[in-house]
Scaffold this active site. Structure first.
Site, short mmCIF file in Angstrom:
data_model
loop_
_atom_site.label_atom_id
_atom_site.label_comp_id
_atom_site.label_asym_id
_atom_site.label_seq_id
_atom_site.Cartn_x
_atom_site.Cartn_y
_atom_site.Cartn_z
N CYS A 3 0.80 -1.32 0.12
CA CYS A 3 0.04 0.12 0.00
C CYS A 3 0.90 1.21 -0.12
CB CYS A 3 -1.09 0.09 1.23
SG CYS A 3 -0.21 -0.33 2.69
N GLU B 21 -5.61 1.40 -7.25
CA GLU B 21 -4.33 0.93 -6.88
C GLU B 21 -3.83 -0.17 -7.88
OE1 GLU B 21 -2.96 0.19 -2.74
OE2 GLU B 21 -4.78 -0.25 -3.05
#
Ligand code: ADP
Length: 483
Positions: free
Chosen positions: A287, A384
């Site tokens: 992340c 993402e």
């Protein structure tokens, strides 16, 4: 031979037990697609058992002194240190990351267990100033109760160890639910907790292939007072909505879309080196991964040339091979998402300088990739990618790049490379992210609060802020009476 934990059952109230439904599910090696073993598939009835055990253990666990709880954490730490190599192997087997990275992750677990063993001893309250002579007031900090910890597959040991260590240090008890892709690392970690003598019920582990009904049963139980989650923003929102029904605490560490900004006054060697160190770690499945690389026009060509040459030279392979620098992706879904993002970018005019394609299976392989000609309208600039893809964008002015870097719903980590102190300060203040690394690609440390703003999350892990998440301030007011 496969590296496997000794137990594949659920861990509830200090015992290894089968699921009430007796079901199991397979765990797969992402480098070979071979099934490694079967593990227990928990049902909602198991949720009840685990929460009951955690709730029953809470009064005695929370009544221990911080030093006593810390001693338990240190015992777990010491046993984990002995088992470090075994756990690292189990992790590489089911997750794919190079063994070196798995070992580093276990080292981080050791550090967090040790840190929070210390923090358990430092849960201070406050004595408030007197504003009414007839009254004295103090604030004590009490553990919230049973904590539900839901963890992802990308750091299967660290996320679980950090959440568990922090909650236990605060005096809470835990029911943990690891990701379906990586239950084996969790089982091996809980073997350590068990053998290190954590009291029955303080930590409980439920593995499942079907997280939605189990999660609903766990959160639906009023005895669960806090859900700490690391994973996708979509699931984080679901859990927050569910928790709102019973006003349970939430701490959410969700997705990120980190900008990595390189100014023309930066140390370009350092920036290249730091980008490579971050970008391909865990095959880009982190992340904190730089998802948009903004490079000043004056240094762009040099920067891109060097990053491309290095990416093209990376050795992709099985995490157990010493030479491997980049392992497989976690599963087919992950691989297909990367393929879709690159396809979309190319259709919209991006240029592939290296990579840009999957490698043949078995296993889930994607080539380290560098793209130029990227713009904000592409999917990989909004979502993402969670893979080894390096999208490069060009900029000229500080205010322009600040605006673009902030133009995302995410707000976890940002990186800035500059030689100017004034610019470093301006950028660190202007970037809307929970963590900013200035000429630093490893800003997250034990003692620091880590977490995001906007849709990257709520709450912090690490440091003093991390333990405060699991503590409730309680005001105690003493009326002194007429005398
Ligand atoms: P990813 O897309 O990276 O796999 P997820 O957010 O789907 O991330 O998964 C992170 C964790 O959340 C895993 O442990 C997964 O099992 C769990 N999870 C996924 N969906 C739910 C749900 N509906 N309720 C509870 N937990 C869930």
């Amino acid at each position: 031979m496969a590296a496997l934990p000794s137990h594949r059952e659920l861990y509830v109230d200090g015992a290894w037990i089968p699921s009430t439904g007796r079901g199991t599910f397979p765990v797969t090696d992402p480098a070979t697609e071979a099934v490694l073993c079967e593990v227990a598939d928990a049902t909602p009835a198991d949720a009840e058992r685990a929460v009951a055990a955690a709730a029953a253990a809470f009064p005695s666990w929370s009544a221990l002194t911080g030093a006593q709880r810390g001693a338990h954490l240190l015992a777990a730490r010491d046993l984990l240190a002995e088992r470090a190599d075994r756990l690292a192997r189990i992790m590489t087997q089911e997750q794919g990351k190079p063994l070196r990275e798995s070992r580093n992750e276990i080292d981080r677990c050791l550090a967090f267990l040790e840190w929070y063993a210390g923090e358990a001893k430092r849960i201070y309250g406050e004595v408030l100033p007197v504003i009414d002579p007839g009254r004295r007031q103090q604030v004590i900090r009490r553990p919230q109760g049973v904590v539900l910890a839901i963890t992802p597959w990308n750091f299967p040991a660290m996320m679980l160890a950090r959440k568990t260590a922090t909650a236990l240090a605060a005096g809470c008890t835990v029911v943990a639910k690891p990701a379906e892709q990586t239950p084996l690392t969790a089982l091996a970690l809980f073997e350590v907790f068990d053998e290190a003598g954590l009291p029955p019920g303080t930590v409980n582990l439920l593995t499942t292939a079907d997280p939605a009904p189990l999660g609903a049963a766990l959160l639906g139980d009023r005895r669960v007072r806090h859900v700490t989650f690391t994973g996708s923003t979509a699931v984080g929102k679901l859990l927050a909505a569910e928790a709102a029904k019973r006003v349970q605490h939430v701490s959410l560490e969700l997705g990120g879309h980190a900008p990595f900004v390189v100014f023309d006054d930066a140390d370009v060697d350092l920036a290249v080196d730091h980008l490579l160190g971050l970008k391909f770690k865990n095959c880009g499945q982190t992340c904190v991964n730089p998802n948009r690389i903004f490079v000043h026009a004056a240094v762009r060509d040099d920067f891109v040339k060097r990053v491309t040459a290095a990416a093209a030279g990376l050795r992709v392979g099985n995490g157990f091979d010493d030479e491997t620098e980049v392992g497989p992706m976690i599963d087919r879904d992950g691989l297909e998402k990367v393929e879709a993002h690159v396809r979309d970018a190319v259709q919209q005019g991006a240029r592939v300088l290296t990579g840009g394609e999957a490698h043949p299976g078995p296993g889930f392989w994607y080539a380290p990739t560098v793209l130029t000609g990227v713009h904000a309208g592409m999917r990989l600039c909004r979502e993402e990618t969670f893979g080894p893809v390096t999208p490069v964008l060009e900029f000229e002015h500080e205010d322009e790049v600040t605006e673009q870097a902030n133009a995302t719903d995410y707000g976890l980590v940002a990186y800035v490379y500059t030689g100017s102190l004034a610019r470093a300060l301006r950028m660190s203040e202007a970037l809307e992210f929970g963590v900013v690394g200035v000429n630093d690609n490893q800003p997250g440390t034990l003692q620091a609060p880590f977490g995001g703003v906007k849709e990257s999350g709520i709450g912090r892990e690490g440091g003093r802020d991390g333990i405060l998440e699991f503590l409730e301030p309680k005001l105690v007011s003493f009326g002194l009476g007429p005398g």
